[in-house]
Design a protein around this motif. Structure first.
Motif, PDB file in Angstrom:
ATOM      1  N   PRO A  52       0.501  -1.513  -0.259  1.00  0.00           N
ATOM      2  CA  PRO A  52      -0.381  -0.276  -0.022  1.00  0.00           C
ATOM      3  C   PRO A  52       0.578   1.152  -0.058  1.00  0.00           C
ATOM      4  CG  PRO A  52      -0.857  -1.882   1.588  1.00  0.00           C
ATOM      5  CD  PRO A  52       0.609  -2.550   1.125  1.00  0.00           C
ATOM      6  N   PRO A  53       0.267   2.453  -0.452  1.00  0.00           N
ATOM      7  CA  PRO A  53      -0.935   2.710  -1.690  1.00  0.00           C
ATOM      8  C   PRO A  53      -0.997   1.447  -2.807  1.00  0.00           C
ATOM      9  CG  PRO A  53       0.258   4.817  -1.575  1.00  0.00           C
ATOM     10  CD  PRO A  53       1.262   3.373  -0.083  1.00  0.00           C
ATOM     11  N   TYR A  54      -1.748   1.416  -2.549  1.00  0.00           N
ATOM     12  CA  TYR A  54      -1.774   0.405  -4.048  1.00  0.00           C
ATOM     13  C   TYR A  54      -1.924   0.782  -5.948  1.00  0.00           C
ATOM     14  CZ  TYR A  54      -3.451  -3.674  -1.540  1.00  0.00           C
ATOM     15  OH  TYR A  54      -3.383  -5.169  -0.243  1.00  0.00           O
ATOM     16  N   PRO A  55      -1.364   1.270  -6.721  1.00  0.00           N
ATOM     17  CA  PRO A  55      -1.178   2.159  -7.450  1.00  0.00           C
ATOM     18  C   PRO A  55      -3.162   2.172  -7.626  1.00  0.00           C
ATOM     19  CG  PRO A  55      -0.045   0.125  -8.176  1.00  0.00           C
ATOM     20  CD  PRO A  55      -0.344   0.341  -6.446  1.00  0.00           C
ATOM     21  N   ASP A  56      -3.340   3.049  -8.980  1.00  0.00           N
ATOM     22  CA  ASP A  56      -4.522   2.909  -9.706  1.00  0.00           C
ATOM     23  C   ASP A  56      -4.121   2.626 -10.769  1.00  0.00           C
ATOM     24  OD1 ASP A  56      -5.349   5.072  -7.215  1.00  0.00           O
ATOM     25  OD2 ASP A  56      -4.908   6.819  -8.941  1.00  0.00           O
ATOM     26  N   GLU A  57      -5.470   1.175 -11.161  1.00  0.00           N
ATOM     27  CA  GLU A  57      -4.976   0.722 -11.844  1.00  0.00           C
ATOM     28  C   GLU A  57      -6.002   1.766 -13.788  1.00  0.00           C
ATOM     29  OE1 GLU A  57      -6.742  -1.678  -8.856  1.00  0.00           O
ATOM     30  OE2 GLU A  57      -7.479   0.039  -9.507  1.00  0.00           O
ATOM     31  N   ASN A  58      -5.202   1.175 -14.092  1.00  0.00           N
ATOM     32  CA  ASN A  58      -6.294   2.030 -15.580  1.00  0.00           C
ATOM     33  C   ASN A  58      -7.277   0.754 -16.165  1.00  0.00           C
ATOM     34  OD1 ASN A  58      -6.094   2.776 -18.081  1.00  0.00           O
ATOM     35  ND2 ASN A  58      -4.575   2.072 -19.593  1.00  0.00           N
ATOM     36  N   TYR A  59      -8.097   1.094 -15.933  1.00  0.00           N
ATOM     37  CA  TYR A  59      -9.630   1.352 -15.942  1.00  0.00           C
ATOM     38  C   TYR A  59     -10.046   2.483 -17.247  1.00  0.00           C
ATOM     39  CZ  TYR A  59     -10.124  -2.345 -12.006  1.00  0.00           C
ATOM     40  OH  TYR A  59      -9.730  -2.721 -11.037  1.00  0.00           O
ATOM     41  N   LEU A  60      -9.368   2.931 -17.443  1.00  0.00           N
ATOM     42  CA  LEU A  60     -10.105   3.782 -19.256  1.00  0.00           C
ATOM     43  C   LEU A  60     -11.052   2.775 -20.339  1.00  0.00           C
ATOM     44  CD1 LEU A  60      -7.210   6.464 -19.413  1.00  0.00           C
ATOM     45  CD2 LEU A  60      -9.381   6.912 -18.227  1.00  0.00           C
ATOM     46  N   LYS A  61     -10.403   2.309 -20.484  1.00  0.00           N
ATOM     47  CA  LYS A  61     -11.588   0.510 -21.527  1.00  0.00           C
ATOM     48  C   LYS A  61     -12.593   0.385 -20.888  1.00  0.00           C
ATOM     49  CE  LYS A  61      -7.203   0.930 -24.249  1.00  0.00           C
ATOM     50  NZ  LYS A  61      -6.442   0.481 -25.902  1.00  0.00           N
ATOM     51  N   ASN A  62     -12.421   0.075 -19.249  1.00  0.00           N
ATOM     52  CA  ASN A  62     -13.987  -1.021 -18.723  1.00  0.00           C
ATOM     53  C   ASN A  62     -14.788   0.022 -18.560  1.00  0.00           C
ATOM     54  OD1 ASN A  62     -11.155  -1.315 -17.635  1.00  0.00           O
ATOM     55  ND2 ASN A  62     -11.459  -2.989 -16.865  1.00  0.00           N
ATOM     56  N   ASN A  63     -15.977  -0.821 -18.748  1.00  0.00           N
ATOM     57  CA  ASN A  63     -17.250  -0.194 -19.078  1.00  0.00           C
ATOM     58  C   ASN A  63     -17.798  -0.469 -17.727  1.00  0.00           C
ATOM     59  OD1 ASN A  63     -19.542   1.107 -19.195  1.00  0.00           O
ATOM     60  ND2 ASN A  63     -19.975  -0.873 -21.037  1.00  0.00           N
ATOM     61  N   PHE A  64     -17.638   0.768 -16.656  1.00  0.00           N
ATOM     62  CA  PHE A  64     -18.403   0.948 -15.459  1.00  0.00           C
ATOM     63  C   PHE A  64     -19.454   1.615 -15.285  1.00  0.00           C
ATOM     64  CE2 PHE A  64     -14.264  -0.634 -13.891  1.00  0.00           C
ATOM     65  CZ  PHE A  64     -14.557  -1.298 -13.199  1.00  0.00           C
ATOM     66  N   ALA A  65     -21.103   0.618 -14.626  1.00  0.00           N
ATOM     67  CA  ALA A  65     -21.563   2.312 -14.952  1.00  0.00           C
ATOM     68  C   ALA A  65     -21.783   2.354 -12.883  1.00  0.00           C
ATOM     69  CB  ALA A  65     -23.083   1.091 -14.615  1.00  0.00           C
ATOM     70  N   TYR A  66     -20.857   3.380 -12.641  1.00  0.00           N
ATOM     71  CA  TYR A  66     -21.264   3.709 -11.292  1.00  0.00           C
ATOM     72  C   TYR A  66     -22.268   4.190 -10.784  1.00  0.00           C
ATOM     73  CZ  TYR A  66     -16.345   4.454 -12.853  1.00  0.00           C
ATOM     74  OH  TYR A  66     -15.136   4.113 -13.638  1.00  0.00           O
ATOM     75  N   LYS A  67     -22.741   3.962 -11.112  1.00  0.00           N
ATOM     76  CA  LYS A  67     -24.804   4.809 -10.698  1.00  0.00           C
ATOM     77  C   LYS A  67     -25.356   3.048 -11.622  1.00  0.00           C
ATOM     78  CE  LYS A  67     -24.166   8.801  -8.470  1.00  0.00           C
ATOM     79  NZ  LYS A  67     -24.123  10.316  -8.896  1.00  0.00           N
ATOM     80  N   GLY A  68     -25.064   2.153 -11.408  1.00  0.00           N
ATOM     81  CA  GLY A  68     -26.191   1.665 -12.240  1.00  0.00           C
ATOM     82  C   GLY A  68     -27.587   1.025 -11.614  1.00  0.00           C
ATOM     83  N   ILE A  69     -28.277   0.717 -12.649  1.00  0.00           N
ATOM     84  CA  ILE A  69     -29.946   0.494 -11.984  1.00  0.00           C
ATOM     85  C   ILE A  69     -29.717  -0.206 -13.139  1.00  0.00           C
ATOM     86  CG2 ILE A  69     -32.144   0.834 -11.916  1.00  0.00           C
ATOM     87  CD1 ILE A  69     -31.639   3.691 -12.157  1.00  0.00           C
ATOM     88  N   ALA A  70     -29.780  -2.046 -12.456  1.00  0.00           N
ATOM     89  CA  ALA A  70     -30.223  -3.127 -12.923  1.00  0.00           C
ATOM     90  C   ALA A  70     -31.461  -2.987 -13.322  1.00  0.00           C
ATOM     91  CB  ALA A  70     -29.172  -4.420 -12.801  1.00  0.00           C
ATOM     92  N   VAL A  71     -31.475  -3.890 -14.298  1.00  0.00           N
ATOM     93  CA  VAL A  71     -33.290  -4.111 -14.445  1.00  0.00           C
ATOM     94  C   VAL A  71     -33.852  -5.482 -15.066  1.00  0.00           C
ATOM     95  CG1 VAL A  71     -35.471  -3.151 -15.053  1.00  0.00           C
ATOM     96  CG2 VAL A  71     -34.102  -1.669 -14.900  1.00  0.00           C
ATOM     97  N   ARG A  72     -34.378  -6.464 -14.399  1.00  0.00           N
ATOM     98  CA  ARG A  72     -34.489  -7.495 -15.203  1.00  0.00           C
ATOM     99  C   ARG A  72     -35.800  -7.282 -16.177  1.00  0.00           C
ATOM    100  NH1 ARG A  72     -36.683 -12.925 -12.534  1.00  0.00           N
ATOM    101  NH2 ARG A  72     -37.798 -14.347 -13.931  1.00  0.00           N
ATOM    102  N   LEU A  73     -35.320  -8.176 -17.769  1.00  0.00           N
ATOM    103  CA  LEU A  73     -36.368  -7.539 -18.741  1.00  0.00           C
ATOM    104  C   LEU A  73     -37.283  -8.952 -18.809  1.00  0.00           C
ATOM    105  CD1 LEU A  73     -33.738  -5.918 -20.731  1.00  0.00           C
ATOM    106  CD2 LEU A  73     -35.227  -5.399 -19.254  1.00  0.00           C
ATOM    107  N   ASP A  74     -37.191 -10.137 -18.328  1.00  0.00           N
ATOM    108  CA  ASP A  74     -38.054 -11.009 -18.687  1.00  0.00           C
ATOM    109  C   ASP A  74     -39.124 -11.197 -17.717  1.00  0.00           C
ATOM    110  OD1 ASP A  74     -35.118 -12.031 -17.162  1.00  0.00           O
ATOM    111  OD2 ASP A  74     -36.190 -14.389 -17.734  1.00  0.00           O
TER     112      ASP A  74
END
Length: 1015
Positions: free
Chosen positions: A313-335
């Motif tokens: 520690p402190p752990y270095p920052d990851e390179n998440y620029l290409k990762n698709n994060f929904a930081y405030k995600g509302i997941a909805v079931r469709l079926d």
């Protein structure tokens, strides 16, 4: 000359003795021969790549046996042949040949295993059968035997240890990697609790033999919580894994060799306990058809591998620029179907920071459930599983209505990512309408109001994702990126059109025109979409879903109240939550408050539920529980204001709206979502309070073992009474679990031991923009010494409280001498402490002491006094960082009985000693013995290391004990007293009624008052 008779007499005696010696030697030889075990017995063996035991049984002149390898499993020894001191056998089913030679004493075997044409050297020693008393350390376990499940009384510990095999090792690896690795880590990765034993290099604190390890896992001790969810089989499995994976290879001095003599000492019960069952309550729960969280969208086959930066520690920052994060995600079931979102087959996620649909996926299983408040895993976040059909980048979906730009204006962190919501004038999330099985998302773009419904349809075997949008007229033209070019998109309805632009399929809406449209989205290779859309039903108006519908959770669940005994100063009534409920909710209660009718409380849980609880003050013996909301993002506090329920979640403060007065939430209104949310597991939003002006306050934790990314990491936050604005009040916290507002408008915020926090601390916050010590917070001072940080009111050692949560002022005449006092709730140890505070030279300082007789079955998170009955109601739950894990959650009522209180009511540190005031008149005779008191002090070192050792430990001499005229106040005269980080005062005295008062205070001294000689 010598006497001849004497000479012959001596010779005869020598010959006689020689014959006796020879006879005894022969007898001994014959005895040894008759008792020669040959090869029979248990042998500890080792090769260059394997180890285990061999069991050989003699039947007349022949042998049978088996070879038990911890790595390779159990194998039968066939065709066993012995001749003199040589034994040969075939190892089934491989057919490899085992050839062994016995040494002269018969205690060692050497030889080889012939694997094809290669000889593998083999050595074994006879396992000891001697009884050797265990060196049992003195251990103060967290749980007593009476706290344990009944089956623990008759466990076959001998049998478990004898039956270890390859499958045990494999199962143990799963248990370790699911439960233990979080805190203990591995040689390659430090655990999240660096004080946890490093099995590969450190000594065991509570015993290193398998049975001692079992007791530690079962009962807990020190900072090691009891692991009550593990079955006996799972405990012995993980013990085997720890011993064989970590201890034996690199920490051999701590490797306890199991012998038959050792096994003979262990309980040989008749039970193996309950069978091992799959344990996944997080995915068994019915959250409803939507669930808010931080998600990473990734295709199971083509998505990026999970990765986290390693220590130290402190752990270095990851390179998440290409990762698709929904930081405030509302997941909805469709079926369609029962069981809520976790039982679905198709989903979409709406990101309410960016007003985008982040993607849509299908599969057997919703997410991987990785997360601290989901499956208990640290340093991670939930990820979609299955096939990701389409996705959108982490950027605004709607163009800025003022200029048509998609450029992201939000806060940019040092790792290049942007966090927080879009400016409200651009777009603003308003909330969710939950109408039966429909989830309608409400938001604005500019001055246009949008209602959106996510759905799916089937085109033969192809999944078609749909978005129905009702858009009111806008003063400007609107544009929305739907998906990258190549994704097939079609539209049906009026008021909008599609076009390709800058690599995206874009929806365009003319200014001052309303739109009622339905989008159809599928993969590039799908054929026939246009024909399918042409036959599809026209888009519907969504306003009908905004009026409230039938209840989702009509059941009212009844539980009993278990009254506590009035034997001490406090009685604890257990207000049993409905653990057995139709939705398999875990009931991890994390917040409590009362409605105007104090007979009814509201409570939230970490899994996203909100419940009403009725029957608190009507003298009934039962409670009625009703689930009124679900699907929220890690609620950790709740507040009722003018009969409206507000819940603090990780992504927002939610105001629950019952639109049709059926007692259930129809609209989850976003009161404020200024929260800056990242993917890090540790940034909880803790507690919810309001001041006299109606403003809201909560604390946001920082990142664990990492430097802050956003300004809100590790802060006390104020939200204006109308929800329109958020301001930072104080900074520099690590894990601030809750907020207390003092009568004068100042605050108290707790914090947890860790990096830059040498010990748990309780902070009294006066004024604004002050820094409270965590150098890994956002934009800390350059000076790392104590001079730049605000000192805590009191440091709290891990022995006193592993994890303090929220403080509360006593506001109840029923609490007698404690009315007006300050309480601290213990999440770490499931107790309540009295805080003895004072202000000296403008600086707050205090001591803490346990209220006697209070032991909860879970950690305590929040509490409120009920003004109708004057009692304290407290709720708690168990997750990371608590030793009280008997129950996943609990609800309690604390009643002061009026019986003698053994704790001091006040403490004052002076230049010649410490003054303590009790509620009862003390027996002067018990004060004459100075040994009835013991005072110790020590200091801490604040650094980037996790916690601190004790430095400069002293035992202070008590030269005199003074009693003041009131008979309740005493002074310990301490000639060596001085400001110190930690002081402990242990006492055992009596009052005039003969009641024994025993306890231990821990306090911090910043300044000393002038000496007081009399009162």
């Amino acid at each position: 000359m010598p006497n001849t008779f004497d000479f012959y007499k001596q010779q005869r005696m020598k010959n006689y003795l020689l014959r006796i010696i020879m006879l005894l030697s022969t007898v001994g030889f014959l005895y040894n021969c008759s008792h020669d075990k040959g090869f029979e017995g248990t042998w500890d063996y080792e090769t260059n790549d394997d180890h285990g035991i061999i069991e050989l049984m003699r039947n007349g002149n022949s042998y049978t046996g088996q070879m038990i390898s911890f790595q390779k499993g159990t194998k039968t020894l066939e065709n066993l042949k012995s001749e003199n001191n040589t034994l040969s056998a075939a190892i089934a089913p491989s057919g490899n040949v085992l050839l062994l030679n016995r040494d002269f004493k018969g205690e060692k075997l050497t030889g080889h295993i012939l694997v094809k044409d290669t000889k593998v050297q083999f050595t074994a020693t006879r396992a000891s059968e001697e009884y050797s008393p265990l060196n049992k350390p003195e251990v103060n376990y967290i749980l007593s035997d009476s706290d344990l499940a009944d089956y623990e009384k008759d466990i076959d510990h001998q049998g478990f240890i004898k039956d270890i095999d390859k499958s045990s090792l494999k199962r143990g690896a799963r248990v370790f990697n699911s439960n233990c690795i979080n805190c203990h880590g591995t040689p390659e990765m430090e655990g999240s609790i660096p004080l946890s034993t490093k099995f590969w290099e450190q000594s065991f604190k509570f015993g290193n033999d398998p049975y001692a390890m079992y007791k530690t896992i079962t009962k807990g001790s020190g900072s090691m919580p009891p692991q009550i969810t593990l079955t006996p089989q799972e405990k012995y499995d993980v013990i085997l894994y720890i011993r064989e994976k970590f201890v034996r290879p690199t920490n051999s001095e701590q490797y306890f060799k199991v012998s038959s003599g050792y096994l003979a000492q262990l309980p040989e019960g008749a039970s193996r306990g309950p069978a091992v069952k799959p344990y996944h309550p997080w995915s068994d729960m019915d959250y409803g058809n939507f669930f808010m969280n931080t998600y990473e969208l990734a295709d199971a086959e083509t998505g990026p591998e999970r990765f986290h930066s390693a220590g130290p520690p402190p752990y270095p920052d990851e390179n998440y620029l290409k990762n698709n994060f929904a930081y405030k995600g509302i997941a909805v079931r469709l079926d369609e179907g029962s069981g809520g979102i976790s039982n679905g087959k198709a989903w979409m996620i709406f990101d309410h920071d960016l007003m985008r649909v982040a993607g849509g996926w299908t599969g057997e299983g919703f997410i991987d459930w990785k997360g601290i408040l989901l499956n208990d895993q640290h340093e991670t976040y939930p990820r979609t599983i299955g096939k990701l059909h389409f996705e959108t980048p982490v950027s605004p979906a709607w163009a800025n209505p003022a200029n048509g730009s998609f450029a992201d204006p939000r806060f940019k962190a040092r790792d290049g990512r942007r966090f927080g919501p879009l400016p409200k004038k651009w777009a603003h999330y308003e909330g969710i309408y939950h109408h039966e099985n429909s989830t309608i998302i409400s938001y604005t773009v500019g001055n246009a109001h949008v209602l959106e419904q996510l759905g799916m349809e089937k085109m033969e075997s192809q999944t078609i994702f749909t978005r129905t949008l009702n858009i009111s007229p806008s003063a400007t033209a609107l544009k929305m990126r739907i998906a990258p070019e190549g994704t097939k998109v079609a539209i049906k309805g009026k008021g909008a059109s599609l076009k390709n632009s800058q690599g995206f399929v874009v929806l365009e809406v003319q200014k001052e025109k309303s739109a009622n449209i339905k989008l159809f989205i599928t993969e590039a290779g799908a054929d026939g979409l246009d024909q399918f859309v042409a036959k599809a039903v026209a888009p519907q108006s969504l306003t009908k879903y905004t009026k409230g519908g039938d209840p989702h959770y009509p059941q009212e669940l009844i539980t009993t109240i278990v009254k506590g005994k009035d034997e001490g100063p406090f009685a604890v009534d257990q207000l049993t939550p409905p653990f057995d409920n139709p939705w398999k909710s875990r009931m991890k209660l994390s917040g409590i408050d009362f409605m105007n009718d104090a007979n009814t409380a509201v409570a939230c849980t970490t899994d996203g539920d909100v419940w009403t609880i009725t029957g608190l003050t009507d003298d009934s013996e039962t409670l009625k529980w009703k689930r009124i909301g679900s699907g929220l993002f890690q609620p950790l506090g709740i507040k009722v204001v003018k009969e409206k329920i507000y819940v603090i979640c990780r992504d927002q403060i939610v105001r629950l709206q019952d639109l049709n007065e059926d007692g259930e939430t129809d609209f989850y209104e976003n009161f404020n979502n200024d929260h800056q949310v990242t993917d890090h597991f540790h940034e909880f939003a803790m507690g919810l309070q309001t001041d006299r002006q109606g403003n809201f306050y909560y604390a946001k934790s920082g990142r664990h073992a990492r430097e802050a990314l956003v300004p809100q990491h590790g802060t006390l936050l104020k939200v204006s009474k109308d929800g329109s604005r958020t301001d930072i009040i104080a900074t520099g916290f690590r894990a601030a679990n809750g907020v207390c507002i003092n009568p004068d408008g100042s605050f108290i915020v707790t914090d947890q031991q860790g990096f830059w926090n040498p010990m748990n601390r309780v902070n009294w916050i006066e004024g604004q923009n002050k820094f409270y010590g965590n150098m890994w917070g956002y934009n800390p001072p350059k000076d790392t010494t104590r001079t730049t940080m605000q000192p805590p009111m009191v440091w709290i050692d891990m022995e006193f409280d592993r994890s303090p949560s929220e403080l509360l002022w006593v506001n109840s005449k029923k609490w007698g001498p404690l009315n007006g006092s300050l309480l601290s709730f213990s999440y770490g140890f499931g107790k309540v402490q009295l805080v003895l505070h004072e202000k000296v030279n403008g600086q707050r300082q205090a001591g803490v002491i346990d209220l006697p007789g209070i032991k909860f079955l879970s950690g305590v998170m929040r509490g409120r006094f009920n003004q109708a009955d004057g009692n304290l109601y407290a709720c708690g739950m168990s997750a990371w960082g608590t030793s009280q894990m008997i129950k996943g959650g609990e609800f309690y009522r604390l009643r002061y009985t009026g019986q003698p209180l053994s704790t001091p009511l006040s403490l004052s540190a002076e230049k010649d000693g410490v003054i303590l005031t009790f509620s009862a008149t003390l027996d002067i005779d018990s004060l004459e013995d100075l040994t009835n008191f013991e005072v110790q002090t020590w200091n801490l070192v604040r650094s980037s290391k996790y916690g601190s050792k004790r430095y400069n430990t002293k035992a202070l001499k008590i030269s005199e004990i003074m009693m003041f005229e009131d008979g309740r106040t005493i002074k310990l005269v301490l000639p060596e007293i001085e400001p110190v980080d930690v002081m402990t005062i242990a006492y055992k005295i009596k009052d005039v009624q003969g009641n024994v008062f025993e306890g231990k205070i821990q306090n911090t001294i910043h300044n000393l008052k002038e000496a007081t000689r009399s009162l």
